[in-house]
Design a protein around this motif. Structure first.
Motif, PDB file in Angstrom:
ATOM      1  N   PRO A   1       0.778  -1.052  -0.150  1.00 34.56           N
ATOM      2  CA  PRO A   1      -0.167   0.030  -0.018  1.00 34.56           C
ATOM      3  C   PRO A   1       0.794   1.199  -0.140  1.00 34.56           C
ATOM      4  CG  PRO A   1      -0.819  -1.326   1.613  1.00 34.56           C
ATOM      5  CD  PRO A   1       0.506  -2.034   1.173  1.00 34.56           C
ATOM      6  N   GLN A   2       0.405   2.280  -0.649  1.00 32.22           N
ATOM      7  CA  GLN A   2       1.185   3.577  -0.933  1.00 32.22           C
ATOM      8  C   GLN A   2       0.004   4.513  -0.391  1.00 32.22           C
ATOM      9  OE1 GLN A   2       2.703   3.915  -4.811  1.00 32.22           O
ATOM     10  NE2 GLN A   2       4.218   2.038  -4.417  1.00 32.22           N
ATOM     11  N   ASP A   3       0.494   5.737  -0.361  1.00 27.98           N
ATOM     12  CA  ASP A   3      -0.042   6.883   0.370  1.00 27.98           C
ATOM     13  C   ASP A   3      -0.437   7.726  -0.954  1.00 27.98           C
ATOM     14  OD1 ASP A   3      -1.558   8.976   1.375  1.00 27.98           O
ATOM     15  OD2 ASP A   3       0.417   9.944   1.985  1.00 27.98           O
ATOM     16  N   VAL A   4      -1.748   7.668  -1.510  1.00 25.11           N
ATOM     17  CA  VAL A   4      -2.012   8.603  -2.903  1.00 25.11           C
ATOM     18  C   VAL A   4      -3.127   9.346  -2.460  1.00 25.11           C
ATOM     19  CG1 VAL A   4      -2.941   8.184  -5.184  1.00 25.11           C
ATOM     20  CG2 VAL A   4      -1.605   6.603  -4.175  1.00 25.11           C
ATOM     21  N   SER A   5      -2.669  10.715  -2.416  1.00 27.96           N
ATOM     22  CA  SER A   5      -3.663  11.823  -2.059  1.00 27.96           C
ATOM     23  C   SER A   5      -4.052  11.422  -0.519  1.00 27.96           C
ATOM     24  CB  SER A   5      -4.634  12.053  -2.900  1.00 27.96           C
ATOM     25  OG  SER A   5      -4.298  12.307  -4.203  1.00 27.96           O
ATOM     26  N   GLY A   6      -3.587  11.048   0.438  1.00 31.11           N
ATOM     27  CA  GLY A   6      -4.351  11.049   1.877  1.00 31.11           C
ATOM     28  C   GLY A   6      -4.926   9.425   1.925  1.00 31.11           C
ATOM     29  N   ARG A   7      -4.851   8.828   1.045  1.00 28.00           N
ATOM     30  CA  ARG A   7      -5.537   7.418   1.117  1.00 28.00           C
ATOM     31  C   ARG A   7      -4.492   6.267   0.870  1.00 28.00           C
ATOM     32  NH1 ARG A   7     -10.123   7.273  -2.882  1.00 28.00           N
ATOM     33  NH2 ARG A   7     -10.430   5.141  -2.222  1.00 28.00           N
ATOM     34  N   LEU A   8      -4.690   5.142   1.699  1.00 27.23           N
ATOM     35  CA  LEU A   8      -3.632   4.075   1.252  1.00 27.23           C
ATOM     36  C   LEU A   8      -4.374   3.446   0.196  1.00 27.23           C
ATOM     37  CD1 LEU A   8      -2.297   3.240   4.970  1.00 27.23           C
ATOM     38  CD2 LEU A   8      -0.909   3.869   3.153  1.00 27.23           C
ATOM     39  N   LEU A   9      -3.605   3.134  -0.895  1.00 22.05           N
ATOM     40  CA  LEU A   9      -4.054   2.302  -2.107  1.00 22.05           C
ATOM     41  C   LEU A   9      -3.003   1.567  -2.518  1.00 22.05           C
ATOM     42  CD1 LEU A   9      -5.775   5.197  -4.001  1.00 22.05           C
ATOM     43  CD2 LEU A   9      -6.791   3.449  -2.686  1.00 22.05           C
ATOM     44  N   ARG A  10      -3.234   0.311  -2.874  1.00 23.31           N
ATOM     45  CA  ARG A  10      -2.245  -0.822  -3.477  1.00 23.31           C
ATOM     46  C   ARG A  10      -2.064  -0.639  -4.930  1.00 23.31           C
ATOM     47  NH1 ARG A  10      -4.371  -5.729  -0.302  1.00 23.31           N
ATOM     48  NH2 ARG A  10      -4.533  -6.630  -2.478  1.00 23.31           N
ATOM     49  N   PRO A  11      -1.006  -0.422  -5.541  1.00 19.61           N
ATOM     50  CA  PRO A  11      -0.869  -0.483  -7.002  1.00 19.61           C
ATOM     51  C   PRO A  11      -1.087  -2.014  -7.488  1.00 19.61           C
ATOM     52  CG  PRO A  11       1.359  -0.455  -5.954  1.00 19.61           C
ATOM     53  CD  PRO A  11       0.298  -0.429  -4.800  1.00 19.61           C
ATOM     54  N   VAL A  12      -2.157  -2.066  -8.580  1.00 19.20           N
ATOM     55  CA  VAL A  12      -2.382  -3.498  -8.995  1.00 19.20           C
ATOM     56  C   VAL A  12      -1.879  -3.268 -10.535  1.00 19.20           C
ATOM     57  CG1 VAL A  12      -4.203  -5.046  -9.667  1.00 19.20           C
ATOM     58  CG2 VAL A  12      -4.324  -3.862  -7.609  1.00 19.20           C
ATOM     59  N   THR A  13      -0.907  -4.038 -10.872  1.00 18.87           N
ATOM     60  CA  THR A  13      -0.271  -4.017 -12.150  1.00 18.87           C
ATOM     61  C   THR A  13      -0.774  -5.225 -12.759  1.00 18.87           C
ATOM     62  OG1 THR A  13       1.614  -3.187 -11.437  1.00 18.87           O
ATOM     63  CG2 THR A  13       1.698  -4.236 -13.597  1.00 18.87           C
ATOM     64  N   ILE A  14      -1.460  -5.010 -14.245  1.00 19.00           N
ATOM     65  CA  ILE A  14      -2.137  -6.044 -15.251  1.00 19.00           C
ATOM     66  C   ILE A  14      -1.444  -6.344 -16.235  1.00 19.00           C
ATOM     67  CG2 ILE A  14      -4.127  -6.693 -16.204  1.00 19.00           C
ATOM     68  CD1 ILE A  14      -5.795  -4.906 -14.407  1.00 19.00           C
ATOM     69  N   HIS A  15      -1.054  -7.255 -16.867  1.00 14.31           N
ATOM     70  CA  HIS A  15      -0.393  -7.615 -18.109  1.00 14.31           C
ATOM     71  C   HIS A  15      -1.239  -8.413 -18.792  1.00 14.31           C
ATOM     72  CE1 HIS A  15       2.761  -8.378 -21.070  1.00 14.31           C
ATOM     73  NE2 HIS A  15       2.553  -9.598 -21.043  1.00 14.31           N
ATOM     74  N   TYR A  16      -1.458  -8.059 -20.200  1.00 13.52           N
ATOM     75  CA  TYR A  16      -2.152  -8.954 -20.800  1.00 13.52           C
ATOM     76  C   TYR A  16      -1.814  -8.786 -22.460  1.00 13.52           C
ATOM     77  CZ  TYR A  16      -6.302  -9.948 -23.883  1.00 13.52           C
ATOM     78  OH  TYR A  16      -7.405 -10.504 -24.732  1.00 13.52           O
ATOM     79  N   TYR A  17      -1.592 -10.082 -22.705  1.00 14.06           N
ATOM     80  CA  TYR A  17      -0.911 -10.328 -24.378  1.00 14.06           C
ATOM     81  C   TYR A  17      -1.766 -11.415 -24.811  1.00 14.06           C
ATOM     82  CZ  TYR A  17       2.543 -10.881 -27.912  1.00 14.06           C
ATOM     83  OH  TYR A  17       3.038 -10.783 -29.193  1.00 14.06           O
ATOM     84  N   ASN A  18      -2.332 -11.057 -26.320  1.00 11.95           N
ATOM     85  CA  ASN A  18      -2.843 -12.192 -27.073  1.00 11.95           C
ATOM     86  C   ASN A  18      -2.101 -12.716 -28.135  1.00 11.95           C
ATOM     87  OD1 ASN A  18      -3.690  -9.756 -28.406  1.00 11.95           O
ATOM     88  ND2 ASN A  18      -5.880 -10.495 -28.172  1.00 11.95           N
ATOM     89  N   GLY A  19      -0.935 -12.040 -28.477  1.00  5.19           N
ATOM     90  CA  GLY A  19      -0.226 -12.291 -29.505  1.00  5.19           C
ATOM     91  C   GLY A  19      -0.319 -11.157 -30.574  1.00  5.19           C
ATOM     92  N   VAL A  20      -1.595 -10.225 -30.533  1.00  3.31           N
ATOM     93  CA  VAL A  20      -1.506  -9.055 -31.279  1.00  3.31           C
ATOM     94  C   VAL A  20      -1.350  -7.753 -30.475  1.00  3.31           C
ATOM     95  CG1 VAL A  20      -3.006  -7.798 -32.939  1.00  3.31           C
ATOM     96  CG2 VAL A  20      -2.737 -10.368 -33.140  1.00  3.31           C
ATOM     97  N   THR A  21      -2.167  -8.081 -29.554  1.00  3.34           N
ATOM     98  CA  THR A  21      -2.273  -6.779 -28.576  1.00  3.34           C
ATOM     99  C   THR A  21      -1.584  -6.883 -27.193  1.00  3.34           C
ATOM    100  OG1 THR A  21      -4.355  -6.267 -29.476  1.00  3.34           O
ATOM    101  CG2 THR A  21      -3.892  -5.205 -27.345  1.00  3.34           C
ATOM    102  N   GLU A  22      -0.857  -6.174 -26.839  1.00  3.32           N
ATOM    103  CA  GLU A  22      -0.007  -6.106 -25.510  1.00  3.32           C
ATOM    104  C   GLU A  22      -0.788  -4.874 -24.707  1.00  3.32           C
ATOM    105  OE1 GLU A  22       4.349  -6.435 -23.627  1.00  3.32           O
ATOM    106  OE2 GLU A  22       3.955  -6.398 -25.706  1.00  3.32           O
TER     107      GLU A  22
END
Length: 128
Positions: free
Chosen positions: A100-121
């Protein structure tokens, strides 16, 4: 020969100009059809709805199981999401969260999403 009729020359000249105009119009129409086709193919190949569905499922996962995740019980749920994406959509998907990180006074977790279908990354980091 002083009174020669030159009307035929104007008719031939106008016919040549009309033929050149039709040629350029045909060329422009041909190019616009090609551009329209490739644009439509690009839109069809971009999996916007698949990415939206994936994001929705990942956020539901973090909403429902966020407190349990810190205990290390839910590796199977994450693996199920990855396997279902590969099986049904032929897309390689990875997602993870950070501390969790402080973002504008709120504790939020960075969620990273990686998607790759062979054409679109697609890569995204959302503070959730």
């Amino acid at each position: 020969m002083a009174c020669m009729n030159e009307d035929g020359q104007w008719i031939v000249l106008m016919g040549l100009l009309a033929a050149l105009g039709l040629f350029f119009l045909a060329l422009i129409i041909n190019q616009s059809a090609l551009v329209g086709q490739t644009t439509a193919e690009g839109v069809l190949e971009f999996p916007k709805n698949d990415i939206r569905d994936l994001r929705s499922e990942i956020f539901d996962y973090y909403d429902d199981y966020g407190p349990l995740q810190t205990l290390g019980y839910l590796d199977d749920v994450e693996e199920d999401i990855v396997r279902i994406s590969l099986e049904r959509k032929n897309a390689v998907v990875y997602f993870w969260d950070g501390p969790p990180q402080d973002v504008s006074g709120r504790l939020l977790r960075p969620v990273t999403i990686h998607y790759y279908n062979g054409v679109t990354e697609y890569d995204e980091t959302v503070y959730y």
